[in-house]
Design a protein around this motif. Structure first.
Motif, short mmCIF file in Angstrom:
data_model
loop_
_atom_site.label_atom_id
_atom_site.label_comp_id
_atom_site.label_asym_id
_atom_site.label_seq_id
_atom_site.Cartn_x
_atom_site.Cartn_y
_atom_site.Cartn_z
N ALA A 190 0.85 -1.20 0.00
CA ALA A 190 0.00 0.00 0.00
C ALA A 190 0.88 1.25 0.00
O ALA A 190 0.62 2.22 -0.73
CB ALA A 190 -0.91 -0.01 1.23
N VAL A 191 1.95 1.24 0.82
CA VAL A 191 2.84 2.40 0.89
C VAL A 191 3.57 2.56 -0.44
O VAL A 191 3.71 3.68 -0.95
CB VAL A 191 3.84 2.24 2.06
N LEU A 192 3.99 1.44 -1.00
CA LEU A 192 4.66 1.50 -2.30
C LEU A 192 3.73 2.13 -3.35
O LEU A 192 4.15 2.97 -4.15
CB LEU A 192 5.08 0.09 -2.74
N GLY A 193 2.46 1.73 -3.30
CA GLY A 193 1.48 2.29 -4.24
C GLY A 193 1.36 3.80 -4.08
O GLY A 193 1.35 4.54 -5.07
N ALA A 194 1.32 4.26 -2.84
CA ALA A 194 1.21 5.70 -2.58
C ALA A 194 2.48 6.41 -3.02
O ALA A 194 2.43 7.54 -3.52
CB ALA A 194 0.96 5.94 -1.09
N TRP A 195 3.61 5.74 -2.84
CA TRP A 195 4.88 6.35 -3.27
C TRP A 195 4.91 6.50 -4.79
O TRP A 195 5.29 7.54 -5.31
CB TRP A 195 6.06 5.48 -2.80
N LEU A 196 4.46 5.45 -5.49
CA LEU A 196 4.42 5.51 -6.96
C LEU A 196 3.46 6.61 -7.42
O LEU A 196 3.75 7.35 -8.37
CB LEU A 196 4.00 4.16 -7.53
N ALA A 197 2.33 6.73 -6.72
CA ALA A 197 1.36 7.77 -7.09
C ALA A 197 2.00 9.14 -6.92
O ALA A 197 1.89 10.01 -7.79
CB ALA A 197 0.12 7.65 -6.21
N LYS A 198 2.71 9.33 -5.80
CA LYS A 198 3.38 10.61 -5.54
C LYS A 198 4.40 10.92 -6.63
O LYS A 198 4.48 12.03 -7.16
CB LYS A 198 4.05 10.55 -4.16
N GLU A 199 5.17 9.91 -6.99
CA GLU A 199 6.19 10.13 -8.03
C GLU A 199 5.55 10.46 -9.37
O GLU A 199 6.05 11.30 -10.11
CB GLU A 199 7.11 8.90 -8.15
N SER A 200 4.41 9.81 -9.67
CA SER A 200 3.81 10.12 -10.97
C SER A 200 3.17 11.51 -10.97
O SER A 200 3.10 12.15 -12.01
CB SER A 200 2.82 9.04 -11.43
N VAL B 33 -6.47 8.12 -13.54
CA VAL B 33 -7.07 6.80 -13.79
C VAL B 33 -6.45 5.76 -12.87
O VAL B 33 -7.15 4.97 -12.23
CB VAL B 33 -6.87 6.40 -15.29
N GLY B 34 -5.11 5.80 -12.76
CA GLY B 34 -4.41 4.84 -11.90
C GLY B 34 -4.86 4.95 -10.45
O GLY B 34 -5.14 3.95 -9.80
N CYS B 35 -4.93 6.18 -9.95
CA CYS B 35 -5.30 6.38 -8.55
C CYS B 35 -6.73 5.93 -8.29
O CYS B 35 -7.03 5.29 -7.28
CB CYS B 35 -5.17 7.86 -8.16
N LEU B 36 -7.63 6.28 -9.20
CA LEU B 36 -9.04 5.96 -8.98
C LEU B 36 -9.27 4.45 -8.98
O LEU B 36 -10.21 3.96 -8.35
CB LEU B 36 -9.91 6.63 -10.05
N GLU C 161 -6.94 5.84 0.47
CA GLU C 161 -6.27 7.15 0.48
C GLU C 161 -5.82 7.54 -0.93
O GLU C 161 -5.86 8.70 -1.31
CB GLU C 161 -5.05 7.13 1.40
N ILE C 162 -5.38 6.52 -1.70
CA ILE C 162 -4.90 6.81 -3.06
C ILE C 162 -6.10 7.16 -3.95
O ILE C 162 -6.02 8.05 -4.80
CB ILE C 162 -4.10 5.61 -3.62
N ARG C 163 -7.22 6.46 -3.72
CA ARG C 163 -8.42 6.80 -4.50
C ARG C 163 -8.85 8.23 -4.21
O ARG C 163 -9.25 8.98 -5.10
CB ARG C 163 -9.57 5.83 -4.14
N SER C 164 -8.74 8.61 -2.95
CA SER C 164 -9.13 9.97 -2.57
C SER C 164 -8.18 11.00 -3.21
O SER C 164 -8.63 12.08 -3.64
CB SER C 164 -9.15 10.05 -1.05
N LEU C 165 -6.90 10.65 -3.31
CA LEU C 165 -5.95 11.52 -4.03
C LEU C 165 -6.39 11.67 -5.48
O LEU C 165 -6.38 12.79 -6.03
CB LEU C 165 -4.53 10.94 -3.94
N GLY C 166 -6.80 10.53 -6.08
CA GLY C 166 -7.29 10.56 -7.46
C GLY C 166 -8.46 11.51 -7.62
O GLY C 166 -8.54 12.28 -8.57
N ASN C 167 -9.37 11.48 -6.64
CA ASN C 167 -10.54 12.37 -6.70
C ASN C 167 -10.15 13.83 -6.61
O ASN C 167 -10.69 14.68 -7.32
CB ASN C 167 -11.51 12.02 -5.57
N THR C 168 -9.19 14.12 -5.72
CA THR C 168 -8.73 15.51 -5.58
C THR C 168 -8.11 15.98 -6.90
O THR C 168 -8.40 17.08 -7.39
CB THR C 168 -7.67 15.62 -4.46
N LEU C 169 -7.25 15.14 -7.49
CA LEU C 169 -6.59 15.53 -8.73
C LEU C 169 -7.60 15.74 -9.85
O LEU C 169 -7.48 16.66 -10.66
CB LEU C 169 -5.57 14.46 -9.14
N LYS C 170 -8.63 14.88 -9.84
CA LYS C 170 -9.66 14.99 -10.87
C LYS C 170 -10.43 16.31 -10.72
O LYS C 170 -10.69 17.01 -11.70
CB LYS C 170 -10.63 13.80 -10.73
#
Ligand code: ZN
Length: 435
Positions: free
Chosen positions: A312-322, A344-347, A353-362
């Motif tokens: 999960a942390v790795l996923g959030a890290w990848l999201a941050k980097e992208s 799309v990836g985050c959602l 938490e990553i889905r919520s980041l996706g929503n904010t970005l959207k």
């Protein structure tokens, strides 16, 4: 009583005043003065007025030859001789001393400059002058407010930055109280500080601003706060809205931090401690991937291996980097492709938490991409934060927002201070001259 050749008056430098005597007090120089206007007419009817009596007024002036100076003004109280005249008595006035002031104008302006331009504590300036805190603060208000209200201080602004800054730290009585800074992004000047950070605060400030000035604003950069987006509505709808890159990346970093803390807690049952694998790499996680050396990267991977069983942390890290990668390009079209991929990836992610980041970005997609179209960012608001910090340090906490605003704006660039004589240099000192 004067020395007859005007020497004392020349030293005093206040035209319209005559020196009656100078005495050396214990810690100050006491200069007895009166005005030169011995004959004057009634200000209402013009009939010759007579001097009824005198009032002694003590005024602090600028220090004289290294000694604090006190003017003792023997002020005439005058009476109109005309029986019919409604004016009975009045006391003299001088352009050098504002009515009821304890400081001469030149001392007041200097006090204002010390507190405003140099961001010195009011109490320190008050001690130096031998007056109370309020006397100095009144002088700052009297002489500083016109400088801040001067329309020339803020000319037309094309790119406006809106950023949150704290006003009062939380204590037992209240939570942290915020203020909103408005910055000219091209001129790198603080325009104003508004109390509060809610939509209504910004709307109130816009409503009080000249319509024409607002129309000239073409770009507004803010952080990802819904309150700012709403607050700018209607008044600044014509301007291009930009989400500040730093704040966009910060949202992604916060998401990463939240996931890390949750995973840590679930795995170990307590908040981060210094030997916990994820806690140890918390700083590595939020630094940019390109800034990690080989040792850093292996430490991070090891921490993730040990502390992040479900990635999960790795996923959030990848999201941050992208999210950061969106800013590697200047091309709006490329940025749009990258951002859409992140969204799309985050959602689609399993981690909430990553889905919520996706929503904010959207929700902020147009504003995020507007950065690439306009090149605007809130980078120049750094000047605001420096200014605020200095004023806060000098102020040791503020009670009045108005005082705080005045001091921040006086310390910021853009204020035209009254000119001071620049003395010619007496001698250029050479490093060898006193050998
Ligand atoms: Zn009169």
């Amino acid at each position: 009583m004067s020395d007859g050749i005007g020497l004392a008056e020349q030293l005093l430098g206040l035209d319209g005043f005559k020196v009656l005597g100078v005495t050396e007090g214990e810690h100050e120089l006491v200069i007895a003065v009166e005005t030169t206007a011995s004959v004057t007419g009634c200000w209402s009817c013009g009939v010759l007025a007579e001097c009824q009596d005198r009032v002694r007024v003590d005024i602090r002036d600028l220090a004289c030859f290294g000694r604090p100076a006190r003017l003792v003004w023997s002020k005439r109280r005058r009476r109109c001789r005309e029986v019919e005249c409604p004016v009975k008595t009045w006391t003299e006035r001088s352009v050098h001393v504002p009515p009821r002031a304890l400081l001469t104008c030149r001392a007041g302006i200097e006090a204002c400059r010390q507190v405003g331009e140099l961001a010195r504590p009011v109490s320190g300036v008050a001690d130096e002058l031998g007056v109370c805190w309020w006397t100095v603060m009144h002088a700052v208000e009297r002489h500083g407010r016109p400088l801040v209200d001067d329309p020339a201080r803020v000319g037309p602004v094309v790119a406006l930055g809106v950023d949150e800054t704290s006003f009062l730290k939380a204590n037992r009585e209240h939570p942290t109280i915020y203020a909103t800074g408005l910055v000219d992004l091209d001129g790198k000047k603080v325009i104003d500080v508004v109390e509060g950070n809610a939509a209504k605060d910004l709307r109130r400030s816009c409503a009080g601003t000249d319509e024409k000035w607002l129309k000239a604003v073409k770009v507004v950069a803010t952080d990802l706060a819904e309150s700012y987006r709403a607050g700018l509505s209607s008044h600044l709808d014509h301007a291009v809205r930009v989400a500040d890159p730093f704040h966009v990346v910060r949202v992604a970093n916060r998401c990463l931090d939240t996931v890390r803390r949750r995973v840590q807690n679930e795995l170990l049952g307590h908040r981060g401690r210094k030997d916990d694998p994820l806690y140890r790499i918390r700083k590595l996680l939020v630094s940019g991937a390109e800034r990690l050396d080989e040792r850093g990267s292996s430490r991070m991977l090891l921490g993730l291996r040990l502390g992040d069983p479900d990635d999960a942390v790795l996923g959030a890290w990848l999201a941050k980097e992208s999210v950061r990668e969106v800013y590697l390009t200047d091309d709006p079209a490329v940025a749009a492709v990258l951002l859409d991929k992140v969204i799309v990836g985050c959602l689609a992610d399993e981690v909430p938490e990553i889905r919520s980041l996706g929503n904010t970005l959207k929700a902020w997609r147009p504003e995020i991409l507007n950065h690439h179209r306009t090149g605007a960012s809130n980078g120049p608001t750094e000047g605001l934060n420096l200014c605020v910090k200095k004023v806060k340090r000098a102020g040791h906490g503020f009670v009045s927002f108005e005082h705080y605003r005045l001091r921040v704006l006086l310390h910021a660039d853009g204020v035209t201070w009254p000119s001071r004589p620049k003395p010619p240099r007496i001698r250029t000192s050479s490093p060898h001259s006193n050998a």
